[in-house]
Design a protein around this motif. Structure first.
Motif, PDB file in Angstrom:
ATOM      1  N   VAL A  21       6.959  35.011  59.893  1.00  0.00           N
ATOM      2  CA  VAL A  21       7.292  34.589  61.254  1.00  0.00           C
ATOM      3  C   VAL A  21       6.571  35.506  62.232  1.00  0.00           C
ATOM      4  O   VAL A  21       6.692  36.735  62.152  1.00  0.00           O
ATOM      5  N   ALA A  57       4.954  24.172  59.092  1.00  0.00           N
ATOM      6  CA  ALA A  57       6.334  24.468  59.481  1.00  0.00           C
ATOM      7  C   ALA A  57       6.925  23.303  60.266  1.00  0.00           C
ATOM      8  O   ALA A  57       6.245  22.664  61.072  1.00  0.00           O
ATOM      9  N   LYS A  93       9.919  19.975  68.701  1.00  0.00           N
ATOM     10  CA  LYS A  93      10.094  21.424  68.668  1.00  0.00           C
ATOM     11  C   LYS A  93      11.060  21.843  69.776  1.00  0.00           C
ATOM     12  O   LYS A  93      11.093  21.233  70.848  1.00  0.00           O
ATOM     13  N   TRP A  97      10.600  22.333  62.446  1.00  0.00           N
ATOM     14  CA  TRP A  97      11.932  22.692  62.932  1.00  0.00           C
ATOM     15  C   TRP A  97      12.929  21.649  62.435  1.00  0.00           C
ATOM     16  O   TRP A  97      12.697  20.450  62.538  1.00  0.00           O
ATOM     17  N   ASP A 146       3.462  31.524  59.214  1.00  0.00           N
ATOM     18  CA  ASP A 146       3.853  30.130  59.050  1.00  0.00           C
ATOM     19  C   ASP A 146       4.549  29.591  60.298  1.00  0.00           C
ATOM     20  O   ASP A 146       4.367  28.435  60.672  1.00  0.00           O
ATOM     21  N   VAL A 147       5.371  30.428  60.927  1.00  0.00           N
ATOM     22  CA  VAL A 147       6.161  30.036  62.091  1.00  0.00           C
ATOM     23  C   VAL A 147       5.808  30.959  63.248  1.00  0.00           C
ATOM     24  O   VAL A 147       5.764  32.185  63.078  1.00  0.00           O
ATOM     25  N   VAL A 164       9.167  25.282  55.633  1.00  0.00           N
ATOM     26  CA  VAL A 164       7.726  25.482  55.454  1.00  0.00           C
ATOM     27  C   VAL A 164       7.330  24.862  54.121  1.00  0.00           C
ATOM     28  O   VAL A 164       7.841  25.247  53.062  1.00  0.00           O
ATOM     29  N   LYS A 214      -0.904  32.180  64.289  1.00  0.00           N
ATOM     30  CA  LYS A 214      -0.718  31.132  63.275  1.00  0.00           C
ATOM     31  C   LYS A 214      -1.643  31.350  62.086  1.00  0.00           C
ATOM     32  O   LYS A 214      -1.337  30.920  60.962  1.00  0.00           O
ATOM     33  N   ASP A 241       5.712  26.901  67.463  1.00  0.00           N
ATOM     34  CA  ASP A 241       6.816  26.210  66.795  1.00  0.00           C
ATOM     35  C   ASP A 241       8.116  26.214  67.589  1.00  0.00           C
ATOM     36  O   ASP A 241       8.981  25.369  67.346  1.00  0.00           O
ATOM     37  N   PHE A 246      13.865  26.401  60.161  1.00  0.00           N
ATOM     38  CA  PHE A 246      12.548  25.815  59.902  1.00  0.00           C
ATOM     39  C   PHE A 246      12.360  25.644  58.402  1.00  0.00           C
ATOM     40  O   PHE A 246      12.875  26.417  57.604  1.00  0.00           O
TER      41      PHE A 246
END
Length: 333
Positions: free
Chosen positions: A158, A293, A253, A295, A200-201, A287, A196, A234, A285
């Motif tokens: 994250v 990813a 999102k 939400w 991932d988030v 993945v 990014k 995200d 979230f």
């Protein structure tokens, strides 16, 4: 041959036909309102020779159970004499309290970032990092990354970015504009793209909006729409206005425009209705195997500050008789 009458190579191919993607990995991220450390707060934490903020914040522990818990520290830390509004200087011992209650990172870009100048930025960054809390929104060198990375045991990463609309007219030292992050759409997009590439988030903390206004302004709504259209962003979590503002979903999102005050000296007793109310939001979230990813929902916990002790707790844990008369109306609301 094997029991199915297929050669081993054929069996492998047949197995491939029935192969399924691995289950998506899940991560939860919490965000919360402003830590706006007025004089009443640090005075209540004073000990004989120091400050201990744990007792004021400990009631929040049940609400900070996400994989990554992010706070918003609006006021700079100091090793010297503390001060309250309008030029804040918060005892550095708060960094230990932040870590002990369960926060993993803090957004630090705010209109008070430069209250103590470059030294305040350095002391705040060092105080948090020394206690294992990752700082976002300030840097101590131009080579440092703008984003903080939180890596989980399941491999999910994250990234956290933090921005402010301004610094109360106090400029960065000449040539050191990199010390904090100002809101600028092209810059945020570029920063999110860089984040990014590693994570991932990507979560954006935005210090924005009109103080004490419960509705987001046009600038907030416009920025949210454009940023959440970006594949590298995200979620957006908002701060600064000191009252609760709504949340909405854009492009699938979430944006929470304003988390209110998590812990401050503001409230009905000081002429700031709603200033003692905040919220801890928890976003979930998924993945997938490609690193995409999505939400998937979340939950929230309302919080209130008790002016008799300056403790902050989930609203459901507070009983009316514990409070000053001036606060009872806010509890009923």
């Amino acid at each position: 041959m094997n029991l199915l009458g297929l050669p081993l190579a054929g069996l492998a191919m047949a197995g491939a036909l029935f192969a399924t993607d691995p289950a998506p990995r899940v991560v939860t991220v919490s965000a919360s309102g402003d830590l706006l450390v007025h004089t009443s707060l640090w005075e209540s934490a004073r000990t004989k020779n120091s400050f201990n903020f744990t007792k004021q914040l400990a009631g929040l522990k049940p609400a900070l159970d996400a994989d990554v818990n992010l706070c918003h520290l609006e006021t700079p830390l100091t090793k010297g004499s503390p001060r309250g509004y309008p030029i804040f200087a918060t005892p550095i011992e708060l960094a230990r309290g932040i870590a002990q209650v369960g926060w993993h990172g803090c957004s630090l870009a705010s209109n008070h970032t430069f209250d103590l100048g470059q030294m305040g930025v350095a002391v705040t960054w060092a105080g948090l990092m020394r206690n294992g809390v990752k700082a976002s929104g300030i840097r101590i060198s131009p080579q440092a990354k703008k984003h903080a990375i939180h890596e989980l045991p399941n491999g999910v990463k994250v990234a956290h970015l933090s921005y402010t609309y301004g610094t109360n007219g106090i400029p960065a030292p000449l040539g050191k504009e990199w010390l904090t992050n100002l809101i600028d759409l092209p810059t945020i997009r570029a920063d999110a793209r860089a984040a990014k590439a590693e994570a991932d988030v990507v979560i954006l903390s935005m210090h924005w909006g009109n103080e004490y206004q419960e509705a987001p302004n046009e600038s907030q709504k416009r920025l949210a729409k454009r940023l959440l259209a970006d594949p590298n962003v995200d979620a957006i979590v908002g701060h600064h206005v000191h009252v609760l503002q709504p949340a909405e979903v854009l492009n699938g999102k979430p944006v929470i425009y304003g988390h209110g005050n998590l812990w401050s000296g503001q409230g009905p007793w000081s002429g700031h209705d709603g200033g003692q109310r905040g919220v801890v939001t928890e976003l979930s979230f998924e993945v997938d195997s490609s690193g995409e990813a999505k939400w998937t929902g979340g939950q929230y916990t309302p919080t209130l500050v008790d002016p008799t002790s300056w403790k902050v707790r989930p609203a459901t844990a507070i009983e009316t008789p514990d409070w000053l008369d001036e606060a009872c109306l806010a509890i009923k609301e």
